[in-house]
Motif scaffolding. Structure first.
Motif, PDB file in Angstrom:
ATOM      1  N   LEU A 220       0.797  -1.224   0.000  1.00 48.12           N
ATOM      2  CA  LEU A 220       0.000   0.000   0.000  1.00 48.12           C
ATOM      3  C   LEU A 220       0.834   1.281   0.000  1.00 48.12           C
ATOM      4  N   PRO A 221       1.861   1.413   0.856  1.00 47.18           N
ATOM      5  CA  PRO A 221       2.625   2.671   0.851  1.00 47.18           C
ATOM      6  C   PRO A 221       3.250   2.987  -0.502  1.00 47.18           C
ATOM      7  N   LEU A 222       3.790   1.976  -1.176  1.00 51.35           N
ATOM      8  CA  LEU A 222       4.397   2.217  -2.483  1.00 51.35           C
ATOM      9  C   LEU A 222       3.353   2.703  -3.476  1.00 51.35           C
ATOM     10  N   TYR A 223       2.209   2.036  -3.524  1.00 48.64           N
ATOM     11  CA  TYR A 223       1.191   2.408  -4.500  1.00 48.64           C
ATOM     12  C   TYR A 223       0.660   3.815  -4.235  1.00 48.64           C
ATOM     13  N   GLU A 224       0.538   4.175  -2.970  1.00 47.35           N
ATOM     14  CA  GLU A 224       0.097   5.536  -2.656  1.00 47.35           C
ATOM     15  C   GLU A 224       1.125   6.561  -3.125  1.00 47.35           C
ATOM     16  N   LYS A 225       2.406   6.255  -2.982  1.00 46.31           N
ATOM     17  CA  LYS A 225       3.445   7.165  -3.466  1.00 46.31           C
ATOM     18  C   LYS A 225       3.385   7.313  -4.989  1.00 46.31           C
ATOM     19  N   LEU A 226       2.922   6.279  -5.661  1.00 49.43           N
ATOM     20  CA  LEU A 226       2.829   6.305  -7.117  1.00 49.43           C
ATOM     21  C   LEU A 226       1.539   6.945  -7.610  1.00 49.43           C
ATOM     22  N   GLY A 227       0.708   7.433  -6.690  1.00 54.47           N
ATOM     23  CA  GLY A 227      -0.493   8.148  -7.098  1.00 54.47           C
ATOM     24  C   GLY A 227      -1.767   7.338  -7.115  1.00 54.47           C
ATOM     25  N   PHE A 228      -1.721   6.100  -6.631  1.00 52.85           N
ATOM     26  CA  PHE A 228      -2.940   5.297  -6.551  1.00 52.85           C
ATOM     27  C   PHE A 228      -3.733   5.709  -5.317  1.00 52.85           C
ATOM     28  N   ARG A 229      -5.054   5.635  -5.416  1.00 51.38           N
ATOM     29  CA  ARG A 229      -5.907   5.921  -4.265  1.00 51.38           C
ATOM     30  C   ARG A 229      -6.806   4.711  -3.982  1.00 51.38           C
ATOM     31  N   GLN A 230      -7.158   4.575  -2.732  1.00 47.44           N
ATOM     32  CA  GLN A 230      -8.014   3.453  -2.341  1.00 47.44           C
ATOM     33  C   GLN A 230      -9.439   3.688  -2.813  1.00 47.44           C
ATOM     34  N   THR A 231     -10.051   2.621  -3.344  1.00 46.30           N
ATOM     35  CA  THR A 231     -11.439   2.708  -3.805  1.00 46.30           C
ATOM     36  C   THR A 231     -12.351   1.694  -3.128  1.00 46.30           C
ATOM     37  N   GLY A 232     -11.801   0.769  -2.371  1.00 42.50           N
ATOM     38  CA  GLY A 232     -12.633  -0.236  -1.712  1.00 42.50           C
ATOM     39  C   GLY A 232     -11.799  -1.386  -1.207  1.00 42.50           C
ATOM     40  N   ARG A 233     -12.491  -2.401  -0.670  1.00 40.00           N
ATOM     41  CA  ARG A 233     -11.811  -3.582  -0.147  1.00 40.00           C
ATOM     42  C   ARG A 233     -12.287  -4.820  -0.883  1.00 40.00           C
TER      43      ARG A 233
END
Length: 277
Positions: free
Chosen positions: A109-122
Motif C-alpha cells: 500500500l505505501p508504495l502504491y500511494e506514493k505512485l499516485g494510486f488511491r483506495q477505492t474499496g476492499r
C-alpha cells in the motif's frame, strides 16, 4: 550487489517457470495454467539478476480504457532494494495513458500511494469446500449466443471493455446467466484456479441475483474447493460465510487516476486479483 546490476526484460513464455517459482515462494496458489492465462492477456516485465528471475509484473490492457497491474512479485531475498518500485515504473510505462487499477496488500500500500494510486474499496477473499445446496431456479447455463450480452454487461459493470478476457474465460471456464424479460441481466463464470476453482467475475443487478449466480456453481460442485472474491460494498460476504466459505483475507482496491464508476448495473466482483491472480 546493488540494484543497478539487475536487468529488465519483456516477460516471455520462457520466464513462466521462474515466475511460478516466485509465486510459490510468496505462498500464492497459482498453477502453470494460471500464469499462462495471465500472460496471454497481458504485457509484462521481469527483473533478472545473474540469469535468475527475481521479480515480475504484468499489465493487462482493456483497450485504451484502462489497465490492471497484476502479479507484482519480488524475490524475498531482494526486498528492500527498490525493486518493487522499478517494476511498477515499468508497468506504468507499458500502460501509457490508461487509467490503472490494482489490488494491493497492506505491505504494498505505501508504495502504491506514493505512485499516485488511491483506495477505492476492499476485496474480500472467501474460500472453502462446497456443501450440498439446492440449485437456484433463476439461473441457467449460458449459450454461445449470450456472449455479446455478457460482454456488454461486463463492460457496464467494470467500466471498460474486457472482451478479450471474457472470450478467454469462455474457453477455459463455464458461464451461468440470469434472464429477465427475455434478455441476459446477469452472469457469473467459474474456472479452475489454484487448488480448486474460482467463481468470478459475477455481475448482477441486485444482491439476490448475485447470490443465485454463485449458488448455481456451488450446487454443481459439492465437495470441491471453491474461491470467491467480492467487494466489501457488495453485501455478499456474510452470505458466503453462511454457505461455508470463510473470509480468509483479501486486499485493497486501488485506482490511478480516478475514472467514473458505472452505475447502470449493480456489481459484485469475484475477480481473484482482477480475474487473473
Amino acid at each position: 550487489m546493488q540494484t543497478s546490476q539487475i536487468d529488465f526484460a519483456a516477460f516471455g513464455t520462457e520466464h513462466l517457470g521462474a515466475a511460478l517459482n516466485l509465486s510459490r515462494q510468496a505462498g500464492w496458489p497459482h498453477r502453470p495454467e494460471d500464469w499462462q492465462m495471465a500472460l496471454a492477456l497481458s504485457e509484462g516485465v521481469v527483473a533478472i539478476e545473474n540469469d535468475r528471475v527475481v521479480g515480475t509484473v504484468l499489465m493487462t490492457p482493456y483497450k485504451q480504457e484502462c489497465a490492471t497491474i497484476n502479479m507484482v512479485i519480488v524475490d524475498e531475498a531482494m526486498r528492500g532494494r527498490g525493486l518493487g518500485r522499478r517494476l511498477m515504473d515499468a508497468a506504468i510505462e507499458l500502460a501509457g495513458k490508461r487509467p490503472l487499477r490494482l489490488v494491493a496488500t497492506a505491505d504494498g500500500l505505501p508504495l502504491y500511494e506514493k505512485l499516485g494510486f488511491r483506495q477505492t474499496g476492499r476485496i474480500l477473499q472467501h474460500q472453502g469446500i462446497a456443501a450440498e445446496l439446492a440449485a437456484p431456479m433463476a439461473t441457467s447455463a449460458a449459450a454461445i449466443a449470450d456472449s455479446p450480452a455478457i460482454t456488454e454487461l461486463d463492460r457496464q459493470a467494470f467500466g471498460a471493455d474486457r472482451a478479450d478476457l471474457i472470450a478467454y474465460l469462455a474457453k477455459v471456464g463455464e458461464f451461468a446467466v440470469v434472464r429477465r424479460s427475455g434478455g441476459v441481466t446477469g452472469f457469473a463464470v467459474i474456472r479452475t484456479f489454484g487448488r480448486g476453482e474460482v467463481i468470478g467475475p459475477v455481475v448482477a443487478r441486485n444482491l439476490e441475483d448475485a447470490k443465485a449466480l454463485v449458488a448455481h456453481f456451488i450446487a454443481r460442485r459439492p465437495g470441491v474447493f471453491l474461491r470467491v472474491d467480492t467487494t466489501a460494498a457488495a453485501g455478499l460476504s456474510d452470505w458466503l460465510v453462511e454457505q461455508g466459505f470463510a473470509h480468509v483475507g483479501g486486499g485493497i482496491a486501488m485506482m490511478k487516476p480516478s475514472i467514473p464508476d458505472a452505475d447502470s448495473v449493480a456489481t459484485i466482483f469475484a475477480l481473484a486479483n482482477q480475474a487473473l491472480g
